[in-house]
Design a protein around this motif. Structure first.
Motif: not given
Ligand code: HEM
Length: 183
Positions: A69, A72, A87-88, A91
């Motif tokens: 992540s 990315w 994605v954040k 993470h």
């Protein structure tokens, strides 16, 4: 840029590194005064070693999620486009979970064994275990400091990740090599 403007990021970087070092040293001192070995509950596992090895491996899996992540988010994953909000979130959640799951393992190590200098491997594992929480502290602080240069967070994140792989390889991996993959 005036000299005070140059000094600010340097001071912020030193503060972040010193805070991490203080955490690592405190854990090392705590480990040194802990008079193990002690028996601790193994819950559903066959032994405390097995419990620790499995929990540490769960953290290792979450660390891989962290790496993918992060790559990315920093645009380093080939073939993927814009960074979705998910994605954040992944993470953050995987990072928080990795930290929380690592805590009982580190507690078992610190309280159950302490800082062990008996062999190069146990010494390296004990050092890396303390360093992991130090580097983690520095990374968390760096995330909240607008004064630090942009490379600080990826460098600290990479350090956390590398140190954890070392912690895991020197403990859980060795345990599974000795006993096989079993609960
Ligand atoms: C991220 C934090 C940590 C993780 C995930 C971790 C994980 C493990 C695992 C899986 C084992 C193998 C099972 C066992 O032998 O009980 C182990 C053993 C051990 N850990 Fe840790 N540990 C961490 C931090 C620490 C710290 C901070 C210290 C001491 C300062 C430490 C000292 C030890 C010692 C002395 C052993 C026994 C090694 C042996 O005799 O094989 N660990 N650890």
């Amino acid at each position: 840029m005036a000299s005070t403007d140059l000094a600010r990021p340097r001071r912020a970087a030193v503060a972040v590194v010193l805070a991490g070092a203080a955490v690592a040293v405190t854990l090392g001192v705590l480990g040194s005064v802990s008079n193990g070995p002690r028996e601790l509950p193994a819950w559903v596992f066959s032994s405390t070693q097995s419990l620790k090895a499995w929990l540490a491996s769960a953290v290792a899996a979450l660390v891989v999620v962290q790496l993918v992540s992060a790559l990315w988010m920093f645009g380093k994953l080939p073939g993927v486009g814009a960074v979705p909000r998910a994605v954040k979130i992944v993470h953050r959640v995987s990072g928080a979970l990795a930290f929380v799951v690592s805590l009982p393992v580190a507690f078992y190590c610190l309280y159950g064994f302490g800082f062990d200098t008996a062999t190069p491997r146990t010494l390296a594992h004990s050092l890396a275990g303390c360093l992991f929480y130090g580097a983690f502290t520095s990374k968390m602080l760096a995330l909240r400091s607008a004064r630090l240069p942009g490379w600080t967070v990826p460098v600290l994140g990479g350090t956390v990740l590398t140190v954890f792989v070392l912690v895991w390889a020197l403990s859980a991996l060795r345990w599974f090599q000795l006993t096989g993959i079993a609960l």
